[in-house]
Write a protein that holds these residues in place. Structure first.
Motif, PDB file in Angstrom:
ATOM      1  N   LEU A  20       0.858  -1.180   0.000  1.00  0.00           N
ATOM      2  CA  LEU A  20       0.000   0.000   0.000  1.00  0.00           C
ATOM      3  C   LEU A  20       0.901   1.239   0.000  1.00  0.00           C
ATOM      4  CD1 LEU A  20      -3.162   0.486   2.100  1.00  0.00           C
ATOM      5  CD2 LEU A  20      -1.450   2.275   2.035  1.00  0.00           C
ATOM      6  N   SER A  21       0.829   2.035  -1.045  1.00  0.00           N
ATOM      7  CA  SER A  21       1.687   3.216  -1.176  1.00  0.00           C
ATOM      8  C   SER A  21       1.043   4.441  -0.553  1.00  0.00           C
ATOM      9  CB  SER A  21       1.966   3.510  -2.656  1.00  0.00           C
ATOM     10  OG  SER A  21       2.636   2.421  -3.244  1.00  0.00           O
ATOM     11  N   LEU A  22       1.848   5.197   0.189  1.00  0.00           N
ATOM     12  CA  LEU A  22       1.402   6.446   0.784  1.00  0.00           C
ATOM     13  C   LEU A  22       1.863   7.623  -0.067  1.00  0.00           C
ATOM     14  CD1 LEU A  22       2.310   5.683   4.506  1.00  0.00           C
ATOM     15  CD2 LEU A  22       0.082   5.439   3.387  1.00  0.00           C
ATOM     16  N   THR A  73      -3.010   3.481  -3.573  1.00  0.00           N
ATOM     17  CA  THR A  73      -2.492   2.602  -4.606  1.00  0.00           C
ATOM     18  C   THR A  73      -2.014   1.329  -3.932  1.00  0.00           C
ATOM     19  OG1 THR A  73      -1.811   4.456  -5.993  1.00  0.00           O
ATOM     20  CG2 THR A  73      -0.787   2.335  -6.445  1.00  0.00           C
ATOM     21  N   LEU A  74      -2.529   0.198  -4.401  1.00  0.00           N
ATOM     22  CA  LEU A  74      -2.133  -1.103  -3.877  1.00  0.00           C
ATOM     23  C   LEU A  74      -1.464  -1.896  -4.994  1.00  0.00           C
ATOM     24  CD1 LEU A  74      -4.757  -0.295  -2.092  1.00  0.00           C
ATOM     25  CD2 LEU A  74      -4.520  -2.622  -1.309  1.00  0.00           C
ATOM     26  N   GLU A  75      -0.564  -2.780  -4.591  1.00  0.00           N
ATOM     27  CA  GLU A  75       0.105  -3.644  -5.557  1.00  0.00           C
ATOM     28  C   GLU A  75       0.185  -5.052  -4.977  1.00  0.00           C
ATOM     29  OE1 GLU A  75       4.025  -3.508  -8.453  1.00  0.00           O
ATOM     30  OE2 GLU A  75       3.708  -1.953  -6.961  1.00  0.00           O
ATOM     31  N   HIS A  76      -0.146  -6.029  -5.825  1.00  0.00           N
ATOM     32  CA  HIS A  76      -0.156  -7.434  -5.411  1.00  0.00           C
ATOM     33  C   HIS A  76       0.524  -8.265  -6.501  1.00  0.00           C
ATOM     34  CE1 HIS A  76      -1.997 -11.437  -4.692  1.00  0.00           C
ATOM     35  NE2 HIS A  76      -1.892 -11.062  -3.427  1.00  0.00           N
ATOM     36  N   ALA A  77       1.265  -9.277  -6.090  1.00  0.00           N
ATOM     37  CA  ALA A  77       2.023 -10.095  -7.036  1.00  0.00           C
ATOM     38  C   ALA A  77       1.144 -10.746  -8.109  1.00  0.00           C
ATOM     39  CB  ALA A  77       2.802 -11.170  -6.276  1.00  0.00           C
ATOM     40  N   MET A  78      -0.062 -11.189  -7.739  1.00  0.00           N
ATOM     41  CA  MET A  78      -0.940 -11.880  -8.697  1.00  0.00           C
ATOM     42  C   MET A  78      -1.927 -10.937  -9.395  1.00  0.00           C
ATOM     43  SD  MET A  78       0.012 -15.037  -8.545  1.00  0.00           S
ATOM     44  CE  MET A  78      -1.330 -15.955  -9.243  1.00  0.00           C
ATOM     45  N   ILE A  79      -2.383  -9.920  -8.690  1.00  0.00           N
ATOM     46  CA  ILE A  79      -3.455  -9.053  -9.208  1.00  0.00           C
ATOM     47  C   ILE A  79      -2.895  -7.842  -9.946  1.00  0.00           C
ATOM     48  CG2 ILE A  79      -5.462  -7.665  -8.540  1.00  0.00           C
ATOM     49  CD1 ILE A  79      -5.774  -9.631  -6.147  1.00  0.00           C
ATOM     50  N   PHE A  85     -10.391   2.607  -2.849  1.00  0.00           N
ATOM     51  CA  PHE A  85     -10.878   3.443  -1.757  1.00  0.00           C
ATOM     52  C   PHE A  85     -11.018   2.570  -0.518  1.00  0.00           C
ATOM     53  CE2 PHE A  85     -14.260   5.622   0.671  1.00  0.00           C
ATOM     54  CZ  PHE A  85     -13.683   6.883   0.762  1.00  0.00           C
ATOM     55  N   LEU A  86     -10.233   2.862   0.516  1.00  0.00           N
ATOM     56  CA  LEU A  86     -10.254   2.089   1.758  1.00  0.00           C
ATOM     57  C   LEU A  86     -10.829   2.916   2.893  1.00  0.00           C
ATOM     58  CD1 LEU A  86      -6.780   0.318   1.647  1.00  0.00           C
ATOM     59  CD2 LEU A  86      -9.023  -0.705   1.270  1.00  0.00           C
ATOM     60  N   VAL A  87     -11.649   2.275   3.708  1.00  0.00           N
ATOM     61  CA  VAL A  87     -12.289   2.913   4.858  1.00  0.00           C
ATOM     62  C   VAL A  87     -11.843   2.183   6.122  1.00  0.00           C
ATOM     63  CG1 VAL A  87     -14.487   3.452   5.962  1.00  0.00           C
ATOM     64  CG2 VAL A  87     -14.288   3.539   3.462  1.00  0.00           C
ATOM     65  N   PRO A  88     -11.206   2.886   7.067  1.00  0.00           N
ATOM     66  CA  PRO A  88     -10.847   2.226   8.322  1.00  0.00           C
ATOM     67  C   PRO A  88     -12.112   1.914   9.127  1.00  0.00           C
ATOM     68  CG  PRO A  88     -10.306   4.555   8.421  1.00  0.00           C
ATOM     69  CD  PRO A  88     -10.799   4.284   7.033  1.00  0.00           C
ATOM     70  N   ILE A  89     -12.204   0.679   9.640  1.00  0.00           N
ATOM     71  CA  ILE A  89     -13.399   0.291  10.398  1.00  0.00           C
ATOM     72  C   ILE A  89     -13.058  -0.116  11.829  1.00  0.00           C
ATOM     73  CG2 ILE A  89     -14.775  -0.314   8.390  1.00  0.00           C
ATOM     74  CD1 ILE A  89     -14.109  -3.262   8.962  1.00  0.00           C
ATOM     75  N   GLY A  90     -11.781  -0.160  12.179  1.00  0.00           N
ATOM     76  CA  GLY A  90     -11.414  -0.505  13.545  1.00  0.00           C
ATOM     77  C   GLY A  90      -9.923  -0.459  13.769  1.00  0.00           C
ATOM     78  N   ARG A  91      -9.530  -0.001  14.935  1.00  0.00           N
ATOM     79  CA  ARG A  91      -8.122   0.055  15.344  1.00  0.00           C
ATOM     80  C   ARG A  91      -7.774  -1.248  16.029  1.00  0.00           C
ATOM     81  NH1 ARG A  91      -3.193   1.397  15.261  1.00  0.00           N
ATOM     82  NH2 ARG A  91      -2.235   2.771  16.764  1.00  0.00           N
TER      83      ARG A  91
END
Length: 103
Positions: A20-22, A73-79, A85-91
């Protein structure tokens, strides 16, 4: 690219890590915890026609800092590389649980 994603794109990838890139250029690890099929029902309970089956993705993002709701921006070896768009739902002790929903 997101419009081509289906639940099958992520099924079987539970437990794998995404980069996950910042905006700062730093990167975090995001582990896919769960892929869940969702219902697409109207107000009367009828199934609504959709181009794809709605689904959600649940991630754990390892960060000691606050995690904001926004497009990452996300990066995955297979995908591959994509924006989500990510929403935090819990710490949690080691980061945040975050969710993405596809309709």
């Amino acid at each position: 690219m997101l419009e081509t994603f289906t639940i099958a794109t992520f099924t079987g990838q539970e437990g794998t890590t995404f980069r996950l890139s910042l905006a700062s250029g730093a990167a975090l690890e995001a582990t896919l915890l769960q892929v869940t099929s969702l219902s697409a029902k109207g107000p009367s309970g009828e199934e609504l026609p959709r181009k794809r089956v709605p689904f959600s993705l649940l991630f754990r993002v390892s960060t000691p800092d606050r995690f904001e709701q926004k497009i990452y921006t996300l990066e995955h070896a297979m995908i591959g590389k994509f924006e989500l768009f990510l929403v935090p739902i819990g710490r949690e002790a080691d980061g945040y649980r975050c969710e993405a929903i596809f309709t």
